[in-house]
Design a protein around this motif. Structure first.
Motif, PDB file in Angstrom:
ATOM      1  N   GLY A  49       6.874  13.032   8.180  1.00  0.00           N
ATOM      2  CA  GLY A  49       7.433  11.699   7.927  1.00  0.00           C
ATOM      3  C   GLY A  49       6.679  10.617   8.679  1.00  0.00           C
ATOM      4  N   GLU A  50       6.357  10.890   9.938  1.00  0.00           N
ATOM      5  CA  GLU A  50       5.590   9.930  10.737  1.00  0.00           C
ATOM      6  C   GLU A  50       4.186   9.744  10.157  1.00  0.00           C
ATOM      7  OE1 GLU A  50       5.599  11.268  14.802  1.00  0.00           O
ATOM      8  OE2 GLU A  50       7.792  11.243  14.898  1.00  0.00           O
ATOM      9  N   LEU A  51       3.568  10.831   9.736  1.00  0.00           N
ATOM     10  CA  LEU A  51       2.230  10.763   9.158  1.00  0.00           C
ATOM     11  C   LEU A  51       2.255   9.984   7.846  1.00  0.00           C
ATOM     12  CD1 LEU A  51      -0.750  11.511   9.243  1.00  0.00           C
ATOM     13  CD2 LEU A  51      -0.163  13.687   8.183  1.00  0.00           C
ATOM     14  N   PHE A  52       3.299  10.155   7.057  1.00  0.00           N
ATOM     15  CA  PHE A  52       3.433   9.404   5.816  1.00  0.00           C
ATOM     16  C   PHE A  52       3.465   7.904   6.101  1.00  0.00           C
ATOM     17  CE2 PHE A  52       6.206   7.284   2.723  1.00  0.00           C
ATOM     18  CZ  PHE A  52       5.450   7.470   1.578  1.00  0.00           C
ATOM     19  N   GLN A  53       4.242   7.499   7.094  1.00  0.00           N
ATOM     20  CA  GLN A  53       4.310   6.081   7.472  1.00  0.00           C
ATOM     21  C   GLN A  53       2.951   5.584   7.962  1.00  0.00           C
ATOM     22  OE1 GLN A  53       7.500   5.912  10.316  1.00  0.00           O
ATOM     23  NE2 GLN A  53       9.078   5.854   8.724  1.00  0.00           N
ATOM     24  N   GLU A  54       2.277   6.381   8.769  1.00  0.00           N
ATOM     25  CA  GLU A  54       0.958   6.011   9.281  1.00  0.00           C
ATOM     26  C   GLU A  54      -0.048   5.876   8.133  1.00  0.00           C
ATOM     27  OE1 GLU A  54      -2.541   8.110  11.889  1.00  0.00           O
ATOM     28  OE2 GLU A  54      -0.476   8.463  12.515  1.00  0.00           O
ATOM     29  N   ALA A  55      -0.014   6.812   7.197  1.00  0.00           N
ATOM     30  CA  ALA A  55      -0.933   6.763   6.055  1.00  0.00           C
ATOM     31  C   ALA A  55      -0.682   5.514   5.218  1.00  0.00           C
ATOM     32  CB  ALA A  55      -0.782   8.017   5.201  1.00  0.00           C
ATOM     33  N   THR A  56       0.584   5.181   5.026  1.00  0.00           N
ATOM     34  CA  THR A  56       0.922   3.982   4.262  1.00  0.00           C
ATOM     35  C   THR A  56       0.352   2.740   4.939  1.00  0.00           C
ATOM     36  OG1 THR A  56       2.936   5.037   3.457  1.00  0.00           O
ATOM     37  CG2 THR A  56       2.840   2.638   3.318  1.00  0.00           C
ATOM     38  N   GLN A  57       0.477   2.656   6.246  1.00  0.00           N
ATOM     39  CA  GLN A  57      -0.054   1.507   6.982  1.00  0.00           C
ATOM     40  C   GLN A  57      -1.573   1.445   6.896  1.00  0.00           C
ATOM     41  OE1 GLN A  57       1.548   2.038  10.909  1.00  0.00           O
ATOM     42  NE2 GLN A  57       3.596   1.352  10.325  1.00  0.00           N
ATOM     43  N   VAL A  58      -2.238   2.572   7.064  1.00  0.00           N
ATOM     44  CA  VAL A  58      -3.702   2.613   6.999  1.00  0.00           C
ATOM     45  C   VAL A  58      -4.181   2.180   5.615  1.00  0.00           C
ATOM     46  CG1 VAL A  58      -5.703   4.173   6.982  1.00  0.00           C
ATOM     47  CG2 VAL A  58      -4.014   4.323   8.819  1.00  0.00           C
ATOM     48  N   LEU A 117     -10.165  11.981   8.206  1.00  0.00           N
ATOM     49  CA  LEU A 117      -9.162  12.459   9.158  1.00  0.00           C
ATOM     50  C   LEU A 117      -7.762  12.355   8.564  1.00  0.00           C
ATOM     51  CD1 LEU A 117      -8.349  13.514  11.931  1.00  0.00           C
ATOM     52  CD2 LEU A 117      -8.364  11.143  12.743  1.00  0.00           C
ATOM     53  N   LEU A 118      -7.478  11.251   7.885  1.00  0.00           N
ATOM     54  CA  LEU A 118      -6.177  11.081   7.262  1.00  0.00           C
ATOM     55  C   LEU A 118      -5.942  12.155   6.205  1.00  0.00           C
ATOM     56  CD1 LEU A 118      -3.607   9.380   6.983  1.00  0.00           C
ATOM     57  CD2 LEU A 118      -4.851   7.936   5.360  1.00  0.00           C
ATOM     58  N   ALA A 119      -6.965  12.433   5.395  1.00  0.00           N
ATOM     59  CA  ALA A 119      -6.839  13.468   4.356  1.00  0.00           C
ATOM     60  C   ALA A 119      -6.604  14.842   4.971  1.00  0.00           C
ATOM     61  CB  ALA A 119      -8.076  13.485   3.469  1.00  0.00           C
ATOM     62  N   VAL A 120      -7.297  15.145   6.058  1.00  0.00           N
ATOM     63  CA  VAL A 120      -7.117  16.434   6.736  1.00  0.00           C
ATOM     64  C   VAL A 120      -5.690  16.560   7.258  1.00  0.00           C
ATOM     65  CG1 VAL A 120      -7.795  17.772   8.779  1.00  0.00           C
ATOM     66  CG2 VAL A 120      -9.550  16.756   7.315  1.00  0.00           C
ATOM     67  N   ARG A 121      -5.199  15.517   7.919  1.00  0.00           N
ATOM     68  CA  ARG A 121      -3.856  15.554   8.488  1.00  0.00           C
ATOM     69  C   ARG A 121      -2.783  15.605   7.395  1.00  0.00           C
ATOM     70  NH1 ARG A 121      -2.920  11.001  12.427  1.00  0.00           N
ATOM     71  NH2 ARG A 121      -1.061  12.203  12.863  1.00  0.00           N
ATOM     72  N   LEU A 122      -2.995  14.843   6.307  1.00  0.00           N
ATOM     73  CA  LEU A 122      -2.038  14.867   5.204  1.00  0.00           C
ATOM     74  C   LEU A 122      -2.006  16.237   4.525  1.00  0.00           C
ATOM     75  CD1 LEU A 122      -2.617  11.343   3.617  1.00  0.00           C
ATOM     76  CD2 LEU A 122      -0.499  12.167   4.686  1.00  0.00           C
ATOM     77  N   THR A 123      -3.176  16.853   4.388  1.00  0.00           N
ATOM     78  CA  THR A 123      -3.244  18.186   3.784  1.00  0.00           C
ATOM     79  C   THR A 123      -2.491  19.201   4.630  1.00  0.00           C
ATOM     80  OG1 THR A 123      -5.365  17.658   2.758  1.00  0.00           O
ATOM     81  CG2 THR A 123      -4.819  19.991   2.989  1.00  0.00           C
ATOM     82  N   GLU A 124      -2.666  19.121   5.937  1.00  0.00           N
ATOM     83  CA  GLU A 124      -1.955  20.030   6.836  1.00  0.00           C
ATOM     84  C   GLU A 124      -0.446  19.810   6.743  1.00  0.00           C
ATOM     85  OE1 GLU A 124      -1.386  20.063  11.533  1.00  0.00           O
ATOM     86  OE2 GLU A 124      -3.437  20.586  10.952  1.00  0.00           O
TER      87      GLU A 124
END
Length: 122
Positions: free
Chosen positions: A47-56, A69-76
């Motif tokens: 959930g936190e990563l989703f919010q961070e990705a949206t902001q980026v 890096l965002l794609a790697v973290r989202l994939t994980e």
């Protein structure tokens, strides 16, 4: 001993070779509680990563490295959430036909295509 549905629980982590880990039990033991805690942590981080990705992505200014890096973290995170969904779905009880309303008056109309019945939401 297996869970209430008679199946093994897929755990939210893998073994040393990346193979899935399963737990047999009633869901009340130490490893079950540890798995519950880890699932909650993984879902919170997703959930936190989703919010961070949206902001980026909203900023529309990023480097290729940031996107990678965002794609790697989202994939994980997506992998973790998928594993949790599969695990929880496998532990859901299978409803009996009576619980689904089979044979009641709402399921009597055929859709005329393949003999299946339309979906009814109550």
């Amino acid at each position: 001993m297996t869970s209430g549905t008679g199946q093994l629980r897929l755990l939210p982590w893998t073994g040393p070779e990346g193979k899935p880990c399963y737990l047999a039990g009633d869901g009340a033991g130490y490893l079950s509680r540890l798995a519950d805690t880890m699932e909650a942590t993984q879902l919170g981080l997703a959930g936190e990563l989703f919010q961070e990705a949206t902001q980026v992505l909203d900023k529309r200014q990023w480097t290729p490295g940031e996107l990678h890096l965002l794609a790697v973290r989202l994939t994980e995170a997506l992998g973790n959430v998928h594993r949790i969904a599969v695990s929880r779905g496998a532990r859901l009880p299978t409803p009996a036909d009576d619980d689904l309303g089979v044979g009641d008056d709402l399921g009597d109309e055929e859709d005329g295509q393949d003999g299946s019945y339309p979906v009814v939401c109550r």
